[in-house]
Design a protein around this motif. Sequence first.
Motif, PDB file in Angstrom:
ATOM      1  N   PHE A  85      31.976  90.837 104.977  1.00 37.68           N
ATOM      2  CA  PHE A  85      31.440  92.153 104.630  1.00 37.68           C
ATOM      3  C   PHE A  85      30.935  92.176 103.195  1.00 37.68           C
ATOM      4  CE2 PHE A  85      32.108  96.364 102.691  1.00 37.68           C
ATOM      5  CZ  PHE A  85      31.178  97.085 103.433  1.00 37.68           C
ATOM      6  N   GLY A  86      29.725  92.711 103.022  1.00 34.73           N
ATOM      7  CA  GLY A  86      29.181  92.820 101.678  1.00 34.73           C
ATOM      8  C   GLY A  86      28.345  94.091 101.548  1.00 34.73           C
ATOM      9  N   VAL A  87      28.076  94.472 100.287  1.00 40.41           N
ATOM     10  CA  VAL A  87      27.284  95.683 100.043  1.00 40.41           C
ATOM     11  C   VAL A  87      25.967  95.272  99.364  1.00 40.41           C
ATOM     12  CG1 VAL A  87      27.290  97.983  99.024  1.00 40.41           C
ATOM     13  CG2 VAL A  87      29.446  96.927  99.709  1.00 40.41           C
ATOM     14  N   PHE A  88      24.901  95.951  99.762  1.00 45.13           N
ATOM     15  CA  PHE A  88      23.558  95.613  99.254  1.00 45.13           C
ATOM     16  C   PHE A  88      22.845  96.879  98.812  1.00 45.13           C
ATOM     17  CE2 PHE A  88      24.977  92.617 102.333  1.00 45.13           C
ATOM     18  CZ  PHE A  88      24.621  91.382 101.828  1.00 45.13           C
ATOM     19  N   TRP A  89      21.897  96.695  97.916  1.00 43.35           N
ATOM     20  CA  TRP A  89      21.070  97.823  97.489  1.00 43.35           C
ATOM     21  C   TRP A  89      19.603  97.418  97.618  1.00 43.35           C
ATOM     22  CZ3 TRP A  89      25.765  96.698  95.629  1.00 43.35           C
ATOM     23  CH2 TRP A  89      26.668  97.750  95.442  1.00 43.35           C
ATOM     24  N   MET A  90      18.781  98.323  98.156  1.00 42.65           N
ATOM     25  CA  MET A  90      17.345  98.064  98.169  1.00 42.65           C
ATOM     26  C   MET A  90      16.600  99.379  97.976  1.00 42.65           C
ATOM     27  SD  MET A  90      17.042  96.842 102.104  1.00 42.65           S
ATOM     28  CE  MET A  90      15.286  97.021 102.347  1.00 42.65           C
ATOM     29  N   PRO A  91      15.310  99.299  97.631  1.00 43.54           N
ATOM     30  CA  PRO A  91      14.576 100.528  97.339  1.00 43.54           C
ATOM     31  C   PRO A  91      14.574 101.464  98.549  1.00 43.54           C
ATOM     32  CG  PRO A  91      13.345  98.624  96.599  1.00 43.54           C
ATOM     33  CD  PRO A  91      14.497  98.107  97.369  1.00 43.54           C
TER      34      PRO A  91
END
Lengths: 253, 788
Positions: free
Chosen positions: B193-199
Amino acid sequence: MSAAPASPGPSTPAAPPEGREPVFHVRGLTKVYGTGEASVTALAGVDLDFFEGELIVLLGASGSGKSTLLNNLGGLDAPTGGSLSYRGWNLGEADEESLTRYRRDRVGFVFQFYNLIPSLTARENVALITEIARDPMPPEEALHLVGLGNRIDHFPAQMSGGEQQRVAIARAIAKRPEVLLCDEPTGALDVHTGITVLEALEHINRELGALTVVITHNAIIAGMSDRVFTLSDGRIVNVRANATRAAVSSLEW
Amino acid sequence: MTPLDRKLFRDLWGLKSQALAVASVMACGLAMMIMARSLILSIETARDNYYRDYRFAQVFAQLKRAPMPLREELAKIPGIGTVQTSIAMMVTLDLPDMAEPAMGLIQSLPEHGELQLNRVHLRRGRMLVGPAGHDELLVSEAFAEAHGLQPGDRIAAILYGRKQTFRIAGIVLSPEYVYEALPGVALPDNRSFGVFWMPYKELATATELYGAFNKVELTLAPGASARAVIAAVDRLLEPYGGRGAYARQDHYSHMRLNDEIRTLTVLSIGFPLVFLSVAAFMVSSVMNRQITMQRGQIAVLKACGFSNRQVGWHYLKFALVIVVVGAGLGVLGGIVLGHRLVDMYHVFFRFPALHFLLDSRVVAIATGLSALAAIAGVWGSVRAAVRLPPAQAMRPEPPASYRPSFLERTAFGRRFPASLRMALRNIERRPLRALLTSVALALATGILVVPNAINDGIDYVLNFQWDLIQRHTVMLSLNEPGPPRALADLRSLPGVVRAEPFRAAAVEFRNGSRTRLINVVGLPSDATLDRVLDSRSRRIALPPHGLVISAKLGEVLGVKPGDPLVMRVLEGRRPQLVVPVAEFCDDFAGVTAYLDMAALNRALGEGDRISGAYLTVADGQWREFLRKIKETPKTRSVVIKAAMRASFRQSTEQLIGVIRMIYLVFATVVAFGIVYNSTRIALSESQRELATLRVIGFTQGEVGAVLADELVLLTLAALPVGLLLGSVFAAGIVTSINTEFVRLPLVFTAANYAYAVMVVALASLLSVVLACRYLNRLDLVGVLKAAE
């Protein structure tokens, strides 16, 4: 702290001290240990006067009350009854703090088993006292006085019994005591060593002029004293004055 | 240095091994306390700074979908400071280093400007600013580290059924994910499990949410009531599928962090307190013995005119020197261990900066307490010693009276060997000393039980969770609740041996003013792959009506079996019902609520639906199975038990392992210290008698046997008491580790008891050997001559 009297001036060892103020004035002194059926009477009414500069010998079998008397004189133990005064000061009823002061400033003790602090050298054992005394002599000087100038940095375990006892004497005299109390100082020593210890005591009694009280059960030692008190069953049964003090080296047992 | 101080140091040097033993015990207690308290301070400071500097929100809400203009409505709610809306979406990731799929939570970055709340901290690479950064994203550090991802690497994700590849621009941290784990999962697994950010634009387009948001974060205006704001937010979001807003104290990462601090707090008090009391006890016994042995010296000091105060102070200084050494070692140990653990805490909690901060207030308090304890321990004997009139103190103690011991008077006692008879007489003659030695040995035994009880409790929880409750290999959740035939689809995946459906729904439980947001899980009545168990591992059959909830959840909500509970469903048709609590289950990790699946489906009113399934997959077709589900668009999350377990071993277990080790090593040191100390004291007290035996012709072995027999007898008496005492200590400490995330059961294993017994026995043996060596070197005549 002011309960103890002022220090007297220096004095010479006197001949029979009639008509002078006694250092210790004791009347009807009793000491009972324990209570009820288990009680033991150690002193059963002792009267005596000790004077300045005297060398006193207390003779008696074991259990006669000599040590108890000495401990009471030295402020190590409190009497049960009677009066006990030191230079007019009521020693028998003094509180713990004044007794501590009294022992610190005026009394030197020598015990049968030396009771040195094993973890301190000869010099340090003496220095222990000179640190807290009012007008001490340097530890080295005290050790020289007892003939131990060459054993200054030895630990008790590295010294013979006689040497240890002489360290104990040096410790007792380094404070320039007014009273020197010795409980069987030669009791644990052989004749030859005992003589050297007694010589040291004799020498100090003359040099410092301190009232010296020596307990022994060895009657021969009595010859070196000014007066001899014999105790039995907690009472003084005999007092004898020596016309002259015998030289310690002449004593034999 | 005065002669008296010189005496102090030389006497201490003579006592060095004992003094060191006492100082080490004290150091262990202090080190543990300082380590734990400093960790708390370090974590709290890092947390507070992080939250402040990166503007961690105070209220959070998730919803299905709301149009952008609603944001303005939200901002009008009285008591709100800053509002931030965004999109968050669960996606399946396809990673080259993993056969199984991993889960990603992708969050949107604002179209214009920077994040207002929950700002990210850039570790490496660069940020995504403005409209640039096509096909680029930011990734959380924990996940990046678990996969060795670097800025510039590419990663594939399945967004709304379409596989897309992204380039990693930067590696970041977020105050929202200090503890980075799938909400509701008890243990973190940074590989899966991981967290990501994108526009925003890109994410919104890909997920068909353009012009809308599904996540709200906000801060409160000064003095505003969180409850009122939450109620207003809920009212506003309800038509848009709001799942219930919650305050920071219910935020998963924040809760987990606070729980850790709470656990550290428990450990910083219980354990060290036991150790420090033991140290005080040891100081007191060492000093008692020392003072008894120095009776004559005390008398001489007093005869020479030392006051009671001076003599008393001299002996108190003995104890204080030991305290100073112990405190020095303890502070040093606490700092070293604290540094080590702070580094390891990185695995659990991610902060921009987590530095070790020494809690100097605790150092002062702990040292002061140790000094006080030591003084209290020594005070009695010092007082007794100085009060004794010197004349009396100088007289040797009266000889002891011996008689045949109690056991010897019995018939079979006559057959005892001489050494045992002597040992028995020694014990009977000095019952107090025997008692004190036994108490010390019992304490040593007891201390050893505690860390292993914690270990066994943790092991039990893990086995309970992974072997008894979860008997599946995979838990698979669907994007949207599906019809029963979805189960058939899952069953037809390659290698699937068994599949059991479950239904889950986000609900808010309420009892009066107490509320909890949780997923209620519906299981079929004949479920075997995920079971509801009570604390004795007995299966609880789900009743047709009524909830089975964690006892802890019952405690949090203030309900007991039979009580009604308001259940507000936060999805679908959002019904609100009153459901009775049928039974509690005593589980250990997290809190759960179960309902019969049919009952839950009835309550949800959407017909027969499933949220996912528990699967067992045949080993041989594992790869095939994983390849297939990576491509399945309807999968929301896949939790693989074995992967979870492996990840746990690699991360969490290491940290727990280090902490376990520290406690166990400390307990062992303390046990050895106590035993050695007690033996030395016993030896010192009977030195004269033993020397006499040697002089009158006993061999070294025979004399050693007297000493050994005595210690063996006392050890035998102490062990059962010690095990009992240890169980009581452990019960006190273990049961106080009781949070919503983890509760430890009291487990006492034979191995635990055996270890304690073994260490104490070994320490006793070693102490006897050392004592015998000392006896053999003894100057017999010297000992006999010395007036004790």
